[in-house]
Design a protein around this motif. Structure first.
Motif, PDB file in Angstrom:
ATOM      1  N   ASP A 198       0.810  -5.703 -10.938  1.00 54.08           N
ATOM      2  CA  ASP A 198      -0.243  -5.358 -11.190  1.00 54.08           C
ATOM      3  C   ASP A 198      -0.670  -4.076 -10.262  1.00 54.08           C
ATOM      4  OD1 ASP A 198      -2.984  -4.711 -11.650  1.00 54.08           O
ATOM      5  OD2 ASP A 198      -4.112  -6.548 -10.811  1.00 54.08           O
ATOM      6  N   ALA A 199      -1.439  -2.965 -10.431  1.00 55.16           N
ATOM      7  CA  ALA A 199      -1.486  -1.776  -9.594  1.00 55.16           C
ATOM      8  C   ALA A 199      -2.873  -1.296  -9.741  1.00 55.16           C
ATOM      9  CB  ALA A 199      -0.342  -0.700  -9.900  1.00 55.16           C
ATOM     10  N   MET A 200      -3.274  -0.471  -8.563  1.00 59.67           N
ATOM     11  CA  MET A 200      -4.569   0.553  -8.713  1.00 59.67           C
ATOM     12  C   MET A 200      -4.006   1.716  -8.057  1.00 59.67           C
ATOM     13  SD  MET A 200      -6.048   0.748  -5.656  1.00 59.67           S
ATOM     14  CE  MET A 200      -7.770   1.141  -6.003  1.00 59.67           C
ATOM     15  N   VAL A 201      -4.656   2.832  -8.485  1.00 60.03           N
ATOM     16  CA  VAL A 201      -4.302   4.142  -7.830  1.00 60.03           C
ATOM     17  C   VAL A 201      -5.959   4.645  -7.446  1.00 60.03           C
ATOM     18  CG1 VAL A 201      -3.747   6.451  -8.035  1.00 60.03           C
ATOM     19  CG2 VAL A 201      -2.338   4.630  -9.062  1.00 60.03           C
ATOM     20  N   ALA A 202      -5.834   5.061  -6.196  1.00 59.88           N
ATOM     21  CA  ALA A 202      -7.469   5.551  -5.752  1.00 59.88           C
ATOM     22  C   ALA A 202      -7.680   6.503  -6.482  1.00 59.88           C
ATOM     23  CB  ALA A 202      -7.407   5.777  -4.380  1.00 59.88           C
ATOM     24  N   GLN A 203      -9.065   6.516  -7.117  1.00 61.76           N
ATOM     25  CA  GLN A 203      -9.510   7.817  -7.982  1.00 61.76           C
ATOM     26  C   GLN A 203     -10.396   8.613  -7.171  1.00 61.76           C
ATOM     27  OE1 GLN A 203      -8.448   8.144 -10.998  1.00 61.76           O
ATOM     28  NE2 GLN A 203      -6.956   6.318 -10.719  1.00 61.76           N
ATOM     29  N   SER A 204     -10.633   8.337  -6.113  1.00 58.32           N
ATOM     30  CA  SER A 204     -11.308   9.211  -5.019  1.00 58.32           C
ATOM     31  C   SER A 204     -10.941   9.237  -3.509  1.00 58.32           C
ATOM     32  CB  SER A 204     -12.891   8.912  -5.113  1.00 58.32           C
ATOM     33  OG  SER A 204     -12.994   7.636  -4.458  1.00 58.32           O
ATOM     34  N   GLU A 205     -11.427  10.135  -2.792  1.00 56.01           N
ATOM     35  CA  GLU A 205     -11.192  10.125  -1.382  1.00 56.01           C
ATOM     36  C   GLU A 205     -11.525   8.891  -0.708  1.00 56.01           C
ATOM     37  OE1 GLU A 205      -9.466  11.460   1.435  1.00 56.01           O
ATOM     38  OE2 GLU A 205      -8.244  12.030  -0.559  1.00 56.01           O
ATOM     39  N   GLY A 249      -9.825   6.033   1.356  1.00 53.78           N
ATOM     40  CA  GLY A 249     -10.226   5.872   2.692  1.00 53.78           C
ATOM     41  C   GLY A 249     -10.198   4.173   2.901  1.00 53.78           C
ATOM     42  N   GLU A 250     -10.661   3.583   1.820  1.00 59.73           N
ATOM     43  CA  GLU A 250     -10.884   2.051   1.622  1.00 59.73           C
ATOM     44  C   GLU A 250      -9.509   1.589   1.731  1.00 59.73           C
ATOM     45  OE1 GLU A 250     -13.117   1.301  -1.512  1.00 59.73           O
ATOM     46  OE2 GLU A 250     -14.946   1.789  -0.974  1.00 59.73           O
ATOM     47  N   LEU A 251      -8.400   2.092   1.283  1.00 56.40           N
ATOM     48  CA  LEU A 251      -7.315   1.498   1.228  1.00 56.40           C
ATOM     49  C   LEU A 251      -6.630   1.564   2.694  1.00 56.40           C
ATOM     50  CD1 LEU A 251      -5.582   2.636  -2.080  1.00 56.40           C
ATOM     51  CD2 LEU A 251      -6.116   0.271  -1.313  1.00 56.40           C
ATOM     52  N   TRP A 252      -6.688   2.909   3.176  1.00 58.80           N
ATOM     53  CA  TRP A 252      -6.271   3.320   4.524  1.00 58.80           C
ATOM     54  C   TRP A 252      -6.951   2.326   5.734  1.00 58.80           C
ATOM     55  CZ3 TRP A 252      -2.027   4.522   6.396  1.00 58.80           C
ATOM     56  CH2 TRP A 252      -1.109   5.292   5.615  1.00 58.80           C
ATOM     57  N   ARG A 253      -8.425   2.167   5.427  1.00 52.87           N
ATOM     58  CA  ARG A 253      -8.996   1.113   6.385  1.00 52.87           C
ATOM     59  C   ARG A 253      -8.446  -0.278   6.568  1.00 52.87           C
ATOM     60  NH1 ARG A 253     -14.796  -1.190   6.505  1.00 52.87           N
ATOM     61  NH2 ARG A 253     -14.648  -2.170   8.372  1.00 52.87           N
ATOM     62  N   LEU A 254      -8.250  -0.769   4.982  1.00 58.07           N
ATOM     63  CA  LEU A 254      -7.656  -1.859   4.902  1.00 58.07           C
ATOM     64  C   LEU A 254      -6.125  -2.075   5.801  1.00 58.07           C
ATOM     65  CD1 LEU A 254      -7.492  -4.711   3.192  1.00 58.07           C
ATOM     66  CD2 LEU A 254      -5.746  -3.512   1.939  1.00 58.07           C
ATOM     67  N   ARG A 255      -5.524  -1.023   5.637  1.00 65.43           N
ATOM     68  CA  ARG A 255      -4.265  -0.829   6.292  1.00 65.43           C
ATOM     69  C   ARG A 255      -4.310  -0.974   7.740  1.00 65.43           C
ATOM     70  NH1 ARG A 255      -0.938  -1.772   9.339  1.00 65.43           N
ATOM     71  NH2 ARG A 255       1.189  -1.097   9.536  1.00 65.43           N
ATOM     72  N   GLU A 256      -5.374  -0.118   8.087  1.00 69.31           N
ATOM     73  CA  GLU A 256      -5.573   0.146   9.560  1.00 69.31           C
ATOM     74  C   GLU A 256      -6.251  -0.774  10.476  1.00 69.31           C
ATOM     75  OE1 GLU A 256      -6.645   4.319   9.853  1.00 69.31           O
ATOM     76  OE2 GLU A 256      -4.429   4.943   9.803  1.00 69.31           O
ATOM     77  N   SER A 257      -6.812  -1.805   9.567  1.00 67.95           N
ATOM     78  CA  SER A 257      -7.697  -2.646  10.358  1.00 67.95           C
ATOM     79  C   SER A 257      -6.776  -4.036  10.758  1.00 67.95           C
ATOM     80  CB  SER A 257      -8.718  -3.304   9.381  1.00 67.95           C
ATOM     81  OG  SER A 257      -9.673  -2.251   9.242  1.00 67.95           O
ATOM     82  N   MET A 301       0.902  -1.228   0.020  1.00 68.82           N
ATOM     83  CA  MET A 301       0.141   0.157   0.102  1.00 68.82           C
ATOM     84  C   MET A 301       0.966   1.118  -0.044  1.00 68.82           C
ATOM     85  SD  MET A 301      -2.597   1.552   2.577  1.00 68.82           S
ATOM     86  CE  MET A 301      -2.038   3.432   2.210  1.00 68.82           C
ATOM     87  N   LEU A 302       0.729   2.266  -0.927  1.00 69.43           N
ATOM     88  CA  LEU A 302       1.663   3.070  -1.193  1.00 69.43           C
ATOM     89  C   LEU A 302       0.940   4.582  -1.109  1.00 69.43           C
ATOM     90  CD1 LEU A 302       4.299   4.395  -2.799  1.00 69.43           C
ATOM     91  CD2 LEU A 302       2.914   4.354  -4.720  1.00 69.43           C
TER      92      LEU A 302
END
Lengths: 485, 485
Positions: free
Chosen positions: B332-339, B343-351, B292-293
């Protein structure tokens, strides 16, 4: 035998042991061989020593320390002798052995992927810069003495320089050390971990301790991406306070790319141009608050060449300057349009110490202040210096709040009559009032030891004495420097 | 009077004196009032105390320390009790007073131009983040406990977190401290100078010392420009070694803008998605080496909106990823296209911590390694963990070489039978072989004290004991934590 004879016999025994440890060729005892090691760059300090020894390994350093500890002989660790406070020269009144780290100068390893290298204390700074560059990276520590100072000396004095604003002091660049303690034991903390919370931070205690708590023999440093574009310029700023605003704006606008933000007011530029007639002022007219600025970026998009042949990053800096001009923060500005112009700006900056020294007698203050207090300090200090007959010549690493404030003389013949002690005393009181430091980046050594007693907070001074007595109970590690016990 | 009576009388006298210093309302002695202060977040540590005292000023802290020093009573400085190693809870066998810094929580000043603030030890991290944000700046220290941990505790444990890769640990953010030493004397070093070479670095000695050398009562911190654009993504990297190359390339290409580079391999993502069914994996398929970047920039040019409505900085990150894919470094890669996606990526990390804890019994290793050694360590460690019946679940702050390696259990009922000591012992030997640290960011406290004796280099351990004995000769400052004397 008389006491003197006894001492001489003891000294001879020590020399014999040193020869066994480091080899006779690396144990100097002839006055002519030792002479260069007993004085420093300033020419102000001269010491005496039983011997100068040049160990080639950490083990040899440890053996030397154990020997001296057993015989109660003072050890003076020595790098490139470019210090400005007499920290690397023996003091009077103690039998001393100078331990020159000059042969302990290998680059032990360089990790390109991890962006670190492990280097020995005696390595010359410029050699380290070149090694990093060869590997496509930057070792950012730099200043005038780079061709002869050693990294061990840089660590022991926590050396600064002109790009601290971006990369920090030597302390901030170092992520591990190897050191020999006053009992000869070796600390090996060269793993180079970015995070390691297993105990007290011994590294930071030895860094900046000027060899009074042990001898740093090797260290791990961070390396950085090589900038692919630079923009260098000279600004006439509307005031010193405005300069802080300018710095912040440029930092924000460039994403923290400021590598140099050097205060160069007109009187300093005048002296340089007078002493070196081939150097010309970068801006016309009287530039009361001149700033030499450099920003650098490793982003390929910044290095892009524009249709008119200019570089994108330089264009962006020009745009930022345009805005700052509209806002009244800067009055005039130029951006170097070629490597030659950039070189001229750097030559201007780097000639200042030599120019001031050549221009006549001078006393240098190496001070720092909270950014908000710089302007009022300079105003009050200038007024008093002028009143007492001095010519104030100030330059400095403004981004770090570090001023090199020179008290020069308008009439060299009158120097001896000028009230130097009075103006110094005024400066130190004023610094205290403005929460400043009387030694920003040069350290304490011998020259500022007395000031420690009067200016350092008593509780901190007491703590230093507790630390020194506990770690070096025999007071053999570089005695008479930094702290009195 | 019997000895017990004598002790009780003495304790009563101490409580009376504490009441005089901090007020009766802030001197807790009832077990029900003290209970919350005698255990920590982990629930593993419980202590006893004569009293819990909540001073409101540095002067009161100093008076409390002097009182305890005179009576030989242990002092346990306490922040938000969110530590993971039992550092803030009294140990058995000593009469203790808990000194909660919770009322010493003011933001004393904030210098917008100088980009620093002076804050008291008891201030909650999140409050400090908010205060910086109100002033258009960033205080970058952050991690899960931010809503309840205090900055004094962060300093005493040298807390890390997820954006150390850009801003450093708590230690690197702090440029000055105020502290009360074990004799009650106060060190006031809050000038916030970026350069100050006047003596030993006492600040770095107290930071990370877990309150065993004194009580930090206030500190000065650096503040940073607020990023105006961010790009957050998730990468499937071809291997752990390739991940280091990816990090370096993105650092170079963005000018050092990486704020998070978090290792999240498939097993960890699986556990999260199983425990929290509303969280979905960011990439399809089996992502062995997931990262996660997040990159962030304060440059207005990066925040520019493009013709298609996208943000320039995000486009640039997509371009870089395209190149890295062509070079075979990422799959493979994805870049978040919205806040929301961000937020979903950070929630993944912080959970992750909560998910692993909820998923069953587990033992957490908080370790760090030189970047080059991460891949071979993980390979060997995984193999042995699996062989012994554990399920290895690794996440980590890869940019700092910091892994949170969890030894979980595939079958919760079998946990008690699993050879936990054997696998721990294997892990620590392997760490030593790969020059790693057994406590990267959580510290030592009580839980890792025994490990210090077996894993810390003897010369460093001896140095720590010398320092502890010299600075705290009565061993009253947080005894039984970090170092045994």
């Amino acid at each position: 035998m008389s006491e003197a004879d006894l001492l001489e016999t003891e000294c001879e025994a020590v020399i014999e042991s040193l020869c066994k440890i480091a080899g006779a060729a690396n144990t100097l005892t002839e006055p002519s061989d030792m002479a260069a090691y007993l004085e420093d760059w300033t020419g102000q300090y001269h010491g005496e020593a039983i011997a100068v020894v040049r160990p080639a390994s950490t083990h040899e350093v440890s053996e030397i320390v154990k020997l001296c500890a057993a015989k109660d002989i003072a050890i003076v660790p020595q790098g490139g002798r470019t210090g400005l406070c007499g920290g690397g020269v023996p003091v009077q009144g103690r039998h001393s052995v100078v331990v020159s780290l000059s042969r302990l100068n290998a680059i032990r390893s360089l990790d390109v992927a991890g962006r670190t290298f492990v280097v020995e204390a005696g390595a010359v700074l410029e050699v380290l810069q070149e090694e990093a560059a060869k590997n496509g990276l930057v070792f950012p520590l730099t200043f005038g003495a780079k061709g002869s100072c050693t990294i061990g000396g840089n660590l022991s004095t926590n050396a600064g320089g002109s790009n601290v604003v971006r990369y920090g002091n030597t302390r901030e660049l170092c992520i591990g050390i190897e050191a020999v303690l006053p009992d000869g034991s070796i600390i090996n903390a060269l793993t180079g971990l970015r995070k390691d919370n297993t105990g007290y931070d011994i590294r930071h205690l030895l860094i900046g301790a000027e060899g009074t708590l042990g001898i740093i023999t090797a260290a791990v440093f961070k390396l950085f991406p090589k900038p692919t574009s630079r923009a260098t310029g000279f600004l006439a700023v509307s005031s010193l306070d405005a300069a802080i605003g300018v710095l912040n704006r440029i930092q924000d606008r460039t994403g923290g790319a400021v590598e140099a933000f050097e205060y160069m007011p007109q009187p300093a530029v005048d002296v340089i141009c007078r002493v070196f007639p081939d150097i010309r002022p970068p801006l016309e007219g009287n530039v009361e608050t001149g700033i030499m600025l450099e920003v650098a970026s490793s982003r390929p998009s910044d290095a892009a060449e524009m249709e008119d042949g200019s570089i994108k990053f330089q264009n962006e800096l020009m745009e930022i300057m345009g805005e700052l001009m509209e806002d009244g923060l800067i009055i005039d500005a130029m951006v170097a349009q070629s490597e030659q112009q950039r070189g001229e700006l750097w030559r201007l900056r780097e000639s200042i110490l030599e120019a001031i020294t050549k221009a006549g007698p001078v006393y240098h203050l190496d001070i720092s202040l909270p950014l908000a207090n710089i302007a009022p300090f300079v105003e009050e200090m200038d007024r008093e210096a002028l009143r007492l007959g001095f010519r104030p010549l100030t330059v400095g690493h403004l981004g770090d709040g570090n001023l090199h404030y020179a008290l020069a003389c308008t009439d060299a013949e009158r120097w001896a009559e000028l009230p130097l002690e009075e103006v110094k005393s005024f400066a130190f009181s004023l610094l205290k009032r403005f929460n400043g430091s009387f030694s920003a980046e040069h350290g304490i050594g011998q020259s500022k030891l007395a000031l420690m007693g009067t200016l350092k907070e008593p509780s901190q001074l007491a703590m230093m004495q507790v630390l020194k007595s506990a770690i070096d109970p025999k007071n053999i590690m570089n005695p008479g420097k930094m702290v009195v016990v």
